[in-house]
Design a protein around this motif. Structure first.
Motif, PDB file in Angstrom:
ATOM      1  N   GLN A   4       0.892  -1.279  -0.133  1.00  0.00           N
ATOM      2  CA  GLN A   4       0.023  -0.047   0.017  1.00  0.00           C
ATOM      3  C   GLN A   4       0.865   1.367  -0.150  1.00  0.00           C
ATOM      4  O   GLN A   4       1.961   1.169   0.416  1.00  0.00           O
ATOM      5  CB  GLN A   4      -1.108  -0.122   1.306  1.00  0.00           C
ATOM      6  N   TYR A   5       0.470   2.333  -0.642  1.00  0.00           N
ATOM      7  CA  TYR A   5       0.986   3.453  -0.557  1.00  0.00           C
ATOM      8  C   TYR A   5       0.050   4.655  -0.546  1.00  0.00           C
ATOM      9  O   TYR A   5      -1.235   4.414  -0.856  1.00  0.00           O
ATOM     10  CB  TYR A   5       1.851   3.789  -1.594  1.00  0.00           C
ATOM     11  N   THR A   6       0.267   5.931   0.048  1.00  0.00           N
ATOM     12  CA  THR A   6      -0.517   6.925  -0.144  1.00  0.00           C
ATOM     13  C   THR A   6      -0.274   8.024  -0.758  1.00  0.00           C
ATOM     14  O   THR A   6       1.139   8.073  -1.225  1.00  0.00           O
ATOM     15  CB  THR A   6      -0.795   7.369   1.521  1.00  0.00           C
ATOM     16  N   TRP A   7      -1.011   9.015  -1.403  1.00  0.00           N
ATOM     17  CA  TRP A   7      -0.665  10.005  -1.951  1.00  0.00           C
ATOM     18  C   TRP A   7      -1.547  11.186  -2.058  1.00  0.00           C
ATOM     19  O   TRP A   7      -2.611  10.934  -1.525  1.00  0.00           O
ATOM     20  CB  TRP A   7      -0.400   9.798  -3.459  1.00  0.00           C
ATOM     21  N   GLY A   8      -1.321  12.579  -2.435  1.00  0.00           N
ATOM     22  CA  GLY A   8      -2.324  13.334  -2.464  1.00  0.00           C
ATOM     23  C   GLY A   8      -2.890  13.897  -1.137  1.00  0.00           C
ATOM     24  O   GLY A   8      -2.149  13.580   0.027  1.00  0.00           O
ATOM     25  N   ASN A   9      -4.036  14.101  -1.139  1.00  0.00           N
ATOM     26  CA  ASN A   9      -4.929  14.638   0.288  1.00  0.00           C
ATOM     27  C   ASN A   9      -5.568  13.228   0.813  1.00  0.00           C
ATOM     28  O   ASN A   9      -6.528  13.504   0.481  1.00  0.00           O
ATOM     29  CB  ASN A   9      -5.331  15.872   0.115  1.00  0.00           C
ATOM     30  N   GLY A  10      -4.917  12.360   1.211  1.00  0.00           N
ATOM     31  CA  GLY A  10      -5.790  11.107   1.816  1.00  0.00           C
ATOM     32  C   GLY A  10      -6.040  10.332   0.817  1.00  0.00           C
ATOM     33  O   GLY A  10      -6.767   9.286   1.342  1.00  0.00           O
ATOM     34  N   CYS A  11      -5.371   9.942  -0.169  1.00  0.00           N
ATOM     35  CA  CYS A  11      -5.617   9.038  -1.394  1.00  0.00           C
ATOM     36  C   CYS A  11      -4.984   7.952  -1.138  1.00  0.00           C
ATOM     37  O   CYS A  11      -3.668   8.081  -0.520  1.00  0.00           O
ATOM     38  CB  CYS A  11      -5.424   9.617  -2.739  1.00  0.00           C
ATOM     39  N   ALA A  12      -5.160   6.690  -1.357  1.00  0.00           N
ATOM     40  CA  ALA A  12      -4.601   5.503  -1.104  1.00  0.00           C
ATOM     41  C   ALA A  12      -4.414   4.694  -2.269  1.00  0.00           C
ATOM     42  O   ALA A  12      -5.436   4.542  -3.173  1.00  0.00           O
ATOM     43  CB  ALA A  12      -5.082   4.624   0.117  1.00  0.00           C
ATOM     44  N   GLY A  13      -3.520   3.945  -2.668  1.00  0.00           N
ATOM     45  CA  GLY A  13      -3.429   2.489  -3.582  1.00  0.00           C
ATOM     46  C   GLY A  13      -2.860   1.491  -3.168  1.00  0.00           C
ATOM     47  O   GLY A  13      -1.912   1.444  -2.247  1.00  0.00           O
ATOM     48  N   TRP A  14      -3.083   0.642  -3.788  1.00  0.00           N
ATOM     49  CA  TRP A  14      -2.643  -0.987  -3.498  1.00  0.00           C
ATOM     50  C   TRP A  14      -2.193  -1.547  -4.737  1.00  0.00           C
ATOM     51  O   TRP A  14      -2.831  -1.542  -5.722  1.00  0.00           O
ATOM     52  CB  TRP A  14      -3.804  -1.748  -3.029  1.00  0.00           C
ATOM     53  N   HIS A  15      -0.936  -1.925  -4.710  1.00  0.00           N
ATOM     54  CA  HIS A  15      -0.196  -2.823  -5.853  1.00  0.00           C
ATOM     55  C   HIS A  15      -0.754  -4.319  -5.854  1.00  0.00           C
ATOM     56  O   HIS A  15      -0.288  -4.944  -5.285  1.00  0.00           O
ATOM     57  CB  HIS A  15       1.293  -2.495  -5.750  1.00  0.00           C
ATOM     58  N   VAL A  36      -0.561  -5.935  -8.847  1.00  0.00           N
ATOM     59  CA  VAL A  36       0.273  -6.539  -9.605  1.00  0.00           C
ATOM     60  C   VAL A  36       1.196  -5.425  -9.776  1.00  0.00           C
ATOM     61  O   VAL A  36       1.013  -4.297 -10.273  1.00  0.00           O
ATOM     62  CB  VAL A  36      -0.229  -6.971 -10.851  1.00  0.00           C
ATOM     63  N   LYS A  37       2.387  -5.854  -9.570  1.00  0.00           N
ATOM     64  CA  LYS A  37       3.617  -4.787  -9.590  1.00  0.00           C
ATOM     65  C   LYS A  37       4.791  -5.592 -10.369  1.00  0.00           C
ATOM     66  O   LYS A  37       5.626  -6.073  -9.854  1.00  0.00           O
ATOM     67  CB  LYS A  37       3.894  -4.211  -8.415  1.00  0.00           C
ATOM     68  N   SER A  38       4.865  -5.110 -11.779  1.00  0.00           N
ATOM     69  CA  SER A  38       5.934  -5.723 -12.511  1.00  0.00           C
ATOM     70  C   SER A  38       6.554  -4.590 -13.447  1.00  0.00           C
ATOM     71  O   SER A  38       5.652  -3.641 -13.607  1.00  0.00           O
ATOM     72  CB  SER A  38       5.943  -7.050 -13.292  1.00  0.00           C
ATOM     73  N   ASP A  39       7.532  -4.698 -14.127  1.00  0.00           N
ATOM     74  CA  ASP A  39       8.003  -3.711 -15.397  1.00  0.00           C
ATOM     75  C   ASP A  39       7.081  -3.640 -16.240  1.00  0.00           C
ATOM     76  O   ASP A  39       6.520  -2.467 -16.883  1.00  0.00           O
ATOM     77  CB  ASP A  39       9.376  -3.966 -15.624  1.00  0.00           C
ATOM     78  N   ALA A  40       6.336  -5.030 -16.607  1.00  0.00           N
ATOM     79  CA  ALA A  40       5.592  -5.051 -17.909  1.00  0.00           C
ATOM     80  C   ALA A  40       4.251  -4.583 -17.525  1.00  0.00           C
ATOM     81  O   ALA A  40       3.305  -4.458 -18.457  1.00  0.00           O
ATOM     82  CB  ALA A  40       5.669  -6.331 -18.530  1.00  0.00           C
ATOM     83  N   LEU A  41       3.777  -4.910 -16.275  1.00  0.00           N
ATOM     84  CA  LEU A  41       2.145  -4.618 -16.076  1.00  0.00           C
ATOM     85  C   LEU A  41       2.194  -4.157 -14.502  1.00  0.00           C
ATOM     86  O   LEU A  41       2.866  -4.741 -13.802  1.00  0.00           O
ATOM     87  CB  LEU A  41       1.657  -6.096 -16.084  1.00  0.00           C
ATOM     88  N   SER A  42       1.316  -3.219 -14.607  1.00  0.00           N
ATOM     89  CA  SER A  42       0.929  -2.623 -13.205  1.00  0.00           C
ATOM     90  C   SER A  42      -0.461  -2.752 -13.042  1.00  0.00           C
ATOM     91  O   SER A  42      -1.309  -2.037 -14.078  1.00  0.00           O
ATOM     92  CB  SER A  42       1.604  -1.228 -13.058  1.00  0.00           C
ATOM     93  N   ILE A  43      -0.916  -3.086 -12.114  1.00  0.00           N
ATOM     94  CA  ILE A  43      -2.589  -2.991 -11.799  1.00  0.00           C
ATOM     95  C   ILE A  43      -2.612  -2.369 -10.411  1.00  0.00           C
ATOM     96  O   ILE A  43      -2.129  -3.079  -9.343  1.00  0.00           O
ATOM     97  CB  ILE A  43      -3.426  -4.354 -11.877  1.00  0.00           C
ATOM     98  N   ILE A  44      -3.133  -1.322 -10.137  1.00  0.00           N
ATOM     99  CA  ILE A  44      -3.462  -0.738  -8.826  1.00  0.00           C
ATOM    100  C   ILE A  44      -4.819  -0.446  -8.398  1.00  0.00           C
ATOM    101  O   ILE A  44      -5.429   0.039  -9.585  1.00  0.00           O
ATOM    102  CB  ILE A  44      -2.667   0.736  -8.668  1.00  0.00           C
ATOM    103  N   GLN A  45      -5.093  -0.611  -7.359  1.00  0.00           N
ATOM    104  CA  GLN A  45      -6.654  -0.389  -6.702  1.00  0.00           C
ATOM    105  C   GLN A  45      -6.413   0.970  -5.970  1.00  0.00           C
ATOM    106  O   GLN A  45      -5.484   1.029  -5.240  1.00  0.00           O
ATOM    107  CB  GLN A  45      -7.268  -1.569  -6.052  1.00  0.00           C
ATOM    108  N   GLU A  46      -7.201   2.056  -6.285  1.00  0.00           N
ATOM    109  CA  GLU A  46      -6.846   3.106  -5.540  1.00  0.00           C
ATOM    110  C   GLU A  46      -8.455   3.719  -4.815  1.00  0.00           C
ATOM    111  O   GLU A  46      -9.569   3.312  -5.288  1.00  0.00           O
ATOM    112  CB  GLU A  46      -6.511   4.196  -6.535  1.00  0.00           C
TER     113      GLU A  46
END
Length: 120
Positions: A16-27, A29-39
């Motif tokens: 998980q990571y946070t960004w902006g003003n209270g936004c959150a994301g969850w990796h 799938v995390k690879s160089d070829a493909l990224s899928i994030i739920q935010e």
């Protein structure tokens, strides 16, 4: 084979990571070829307007309502709606609604390190 042994991933066990003003994301799938994030974006939040040099992205709304600015056009996405953003196309996702926005963003290849911010 138990489901746990095949790598079930969700917002409870993903990086998980946070960004902006209270936004959150969850990796998911995390690879160089493909990224899928739920935010998750709270009401009144937005990402900066930007484009990607190589990455093609697909935004899919799970819950809530998203306002997507693509170039000079604005569209509203509701739960079950998605939109594809090709490389080099300026875009900005906002939550102009009064409820949380939940969505996924799929990037091919990964978009991290590929973003060019457009000065406002």
């Amino acid at each position: 084979m138990k489901p746990e042994s095949i790598g079930i991933i969700n917002t409870h066990n993903a990086e998980q990571y946070t960004w902006g003003n209270g936004c959150a994301g969850w990796h998911l799938v995390k690879s160089d070829a493909l990224s899928i994030i739920q935010e998750r974006m709270p009401p009144g939040t937005a990402e900066v307007k930007h484009f990607h040099q190589r990455s093609r992205q697909f935004f899919f709304v799970l819950a809530g309502e998203a306002t997507m600015e693509i170039g000079a056009e604005q569209i509203v996405l509701k739960a079950g709606d998605g939109v594809e953003i090709p490389p080099l196309v300026a875009h900005q996702l906002r939550n102009d609604s009064t409820t949380d926005l939940h969505f996924t963003v799929t990037s091919v290849p990964k978009s991290h390190g590929d973003r060019v911010v457009i000065p406002q």
